[in-house]
Motif scaffolding. Structure first.
Motif, PDB file in Angstrom:
ATOM      1  N   UNK A 164       0.851  -1.204   0.000  1.00  0.00           N
ATOM      2  CA  UNK A 164       0.000   0.000   0.000  1.00  0.00           C
ATOM      3  C   UNK A 164       0.880   1.245   0.000  1.00  0.00           C
ATOM      4  N   UNK A 165       1.595   1.491  -1.092  1.00  0.00           N
ATOM      5  CA  UNK A 165       2.550   2.598  -1.104  1.00  0.00           C
ATOM      6  C   UNK A 165       1.907   3.976  -1.019  1.00  0.00           C
ATOM      7  N   UNK A 166       0.628   4.089  -1.316  1.00  0.00           N
ATOM      8  CA  UNK A 166      -0.039   5.393  -1.281  1.00  0.00           C
ATOM      9  C   UNK A 166      -0.751   5.658   0.039  1.00  0.00           C
ATOM     10  N   UNK A 167      -0.673   4.728   0.971  1.00  0.00           N
ATOM     11  CA  UNK A 167      -1.346   4.914   2.266  1.00  0.00           C
ATOM     12  C   UNK A 167      -0.296   5.137   3.356  1.00  0.00           C
ATOM     13  N   UNK A 168      -0.376   6.234   4.105  1.00  0.00           N
ATOM     14  CA  UNK A 168       0.553   6.410   5.226  1.00  0.00           C
ATOM     15  C   UNK A 168       0.278   5.371   6.314  1.00  0.00           C
ATOM     16  N   UNK A 225      -0.559  25.283   9.615  1.00  0.00           N
ATOM     17  CA  UNK A 225      -1.978  25.190   9.274  1.00  0.00           C
ATOM     18  C   UNK A 225      -2.535  23.781   9.449  1.00  0.00           C
ATOM     19  N   UNK A 226      -1.840  22.971  10.240  1.00  0.00           N
ATOM     20  CA  UNK A 226      -2.369  21.658  10.567  1.00  0.00           C
ATOM     21  C   UNK A 226      -2.307  20.650   9.446  1.00  0.00           C
ATOM     22  N   UNK A 227      -1.577  20.947   8.357  1.00  0.00           N
ATOM     23  CA  UNK A 227      -1.500  19.983   7.266  1.00  0.00           C
ATOM     24  C   UNK A 227      -0.578  18.819   7.638  1.00  0.00           C
ATOM     25  N   UNK A 228      -0.780  17.695   6.987  1.00  0.00           N
ATOM     26  CA  UNK A 228       0.097  16.543   7.176  1.00  0.00           C
ATOM     27  C   UNK A 228       1.149  16.521   6.079  1.00  0.00           C
ATOM     28  N   UNK A 229       2.426  16.431   6.412  1.00  0.00           N
ATOM     29  CA  UNK A 229       3.464  16.371   5.387  1.00  0.00           C
ATOM     30  C   UNK A 229       3.493  14.993   4.731  1.00  0.00           C
ATOM     31  N   UNK A 230       4.244  14.911   3.648  1.00  0.00           N
ATOM     32  CA  UNK A 230       4.345  13.638   2.933  1.00  0.00           C
ATOM     33  C   UNK A 230       5.269  12.691   3.697  1.00  0.00           C
ATOM     34  N   UNK A 231       4.882  11.426   3.736  1.00  0.00           N
ATOM     35  CA  UNK A 231       5.698  10.412   4.388  1.00  0.00           C
ATOM     36  C   UNK A 231       4.882   9.156   4.587  1.00  0.00           C
ATOM     37  N   UNK A 232       5.544   8.000   4.499  1.00  0.00           N
ATOM     38  CA  UNK A 232       4.797   6.749   4.586  1.00  0.00           C
ATOM     39  C   UNK A 232       4.766   6.168   5.986  1.00  0.00           C
ATOM     40  N   UNK A 233       5.681   6.569   6.852  1.00  0.00           N
ATOM     41  CA  UNK A 233       5.711   6.068   8.228  1.00  0.00           C
ATOM     42  C   UNK A 233       5.522   7.225   9.182  1.00  0.00           C
ATOM     43  N   UNK A 234       4.525   7.097  10.041  1.00  0.00           N
ATOM     44  CA  UNK A 234       4.233   8.117  11.052  1.00  0.00           C
ATOM     45  C   UNK A 234       4.151   7.416  12.400  1.00  0.00           C
TER      46      UNK A 234
END
Length: 333
Positions: A164-168, A225-234
């Motif tokens: 699932x490469x497009x899902x964090x 502004x509360x946005x989520x940055x790009x990245x696959x592992x959080x």
């Protein structure tokens, strides 16, 4: 001083050593406390004096502020307190965690605190200590708990990320110890991309990095502004998953790293899609092997599934009793 009197006995404040006039991991403020590790159910603020490893003292200062105790002393080598000798030995639980050995007149008691035997890249490995009386935890003190190798669980995570490469992948991990262990395991497995972390993890992750734990590049999981940055592992504390914070991530895979993920009903109740059985506590085979390794003739069992381990000791010819100390397990594993 009666050299035949017990070295330790349970009190409402926790285990107390009369010959040294100190408590170990007391659950309320006392004059002198010896602390096994920095988790809040073992390390509380407000004691008159605290003796602990340098790393545990640093972690307590990060969590509670510099004035968390009236006085502090790092545990180094053999220390004399009153009529007893005290020494700290690695526990393999989290950074700075230690077992505390208390000795007098040829008798040695070891209080394990929390401990683990699986290799952990985020802390020193467990060190078995021979003793007459061993005080053991029993968080996973049932035969059903047999934790898989943590590397196998990380391989499950990496496989999911590839599928699932497009899902964090949002991983719930406790702020002290578990989060840093998961990150370090990912780095050991060859994952070198930036890892996003919740703000609650930032100071403790920075401290681990300062202590030489390889966490690689870490970035904040939230930006302006509360946005989520790009990245696959959080990585975030489990409490964050019950807050609106998690809603900023689009179609996430919810994971949690815990020994309790063995219990599938717990995973379902928490909405965990990817359970990762990564524990910082000994499982059943490790608990029983550790008791054998110490050679202890007597075992006290505390904070966990006490009855099964007491029964195992009885069947093995080892005197055992449950302590039923109140005040531990206040934080998630």
């Amino acid at each position: 001083m009666d050299t035949h009197a017990p070295l330790l006995h349970p009190t409402p404040s926790g285990l107390y050593c009369p010959a040294g006039d100190f408590h170990i991991d007391p659950v309320r403020p006392v004059a002198r406390a010896l602390i096994t590790h920095g988790h809040a159910d073992h390390a509380r603020a407000g004691h008159g004096a605290v003796l602990a490893t340098r790393q545990t003292l640093d972690i307590m200062a990060i969590r509670y502020g510099a004035g968390f105790a009236g006085a502090t002393q790092p545990a180094e080598g053999d220390i004399r307190l009153g009529d007893v000798a005290v020494r700290f030995h690695p526990a393999g639980h989290v950074l700075g965690s230690a077992q505390i050995a208390v000795a007098r007149a040829g008798q040695r008691v070891v209080v394990s605190g929390d401990y683990a035997r699986h290799p952990n890249p985020a802390c020193a490995p467990f060190e078995p200590v021979a003793c007459d009386l061993f005080v053991t935890e029993a968080t996973f003190g049932l035969p059903v708990f047999r934790h898989p190798p943590p590397q196998a669980e990380v391989a499950k995570l990496l496989a999911s990320m590839a599928a699932f490469p497009d899902r964090p992948h949002l991983i719930g991990a406790y702020a002290l110890g578990k989060a840093q262990r998961v990150i370090a395991l990912l780095r050991q497995a060859g994952y070198d991309a930036p890892i996003l972390i919740h703000g609650a993890l930032a100071k403790l992750c920075a401290y681990h990095a300062d202590q030489g734990i390889d966490l690689g590049e870490l970035r904040p999981a939230t930006v302006e502004r509360g946005r989520a940055p790009e990245g696959q592992v959080v990585i975030a504390p489990p409490s964050a998953f019950a807050a609106t914070w998690v809603q900023r991530f689009r179609d996430p895979v919810i994971a949690q790293a815990s020994g309790w993920m063995t219990v599938r009903a717990r995973a379902r109740q928490r909405g965990v899609e990817l359970p990762l059985v990564i524990s910082d506590h000994a499982d059943w085979p490790e608990l029983t092997q550790t008791i054998r390794d110490t050679g202890a003739a007597e075992v006290w069992v505390t904070h966990g599934r006490e009855e099964a381990l007491v029964r195992w000791c009885d069947l093995s010819g080892i005197a055992a009793r449950p302590l039923r100390l109140v005040g531990y397990e206040d934080e998630p594993e």
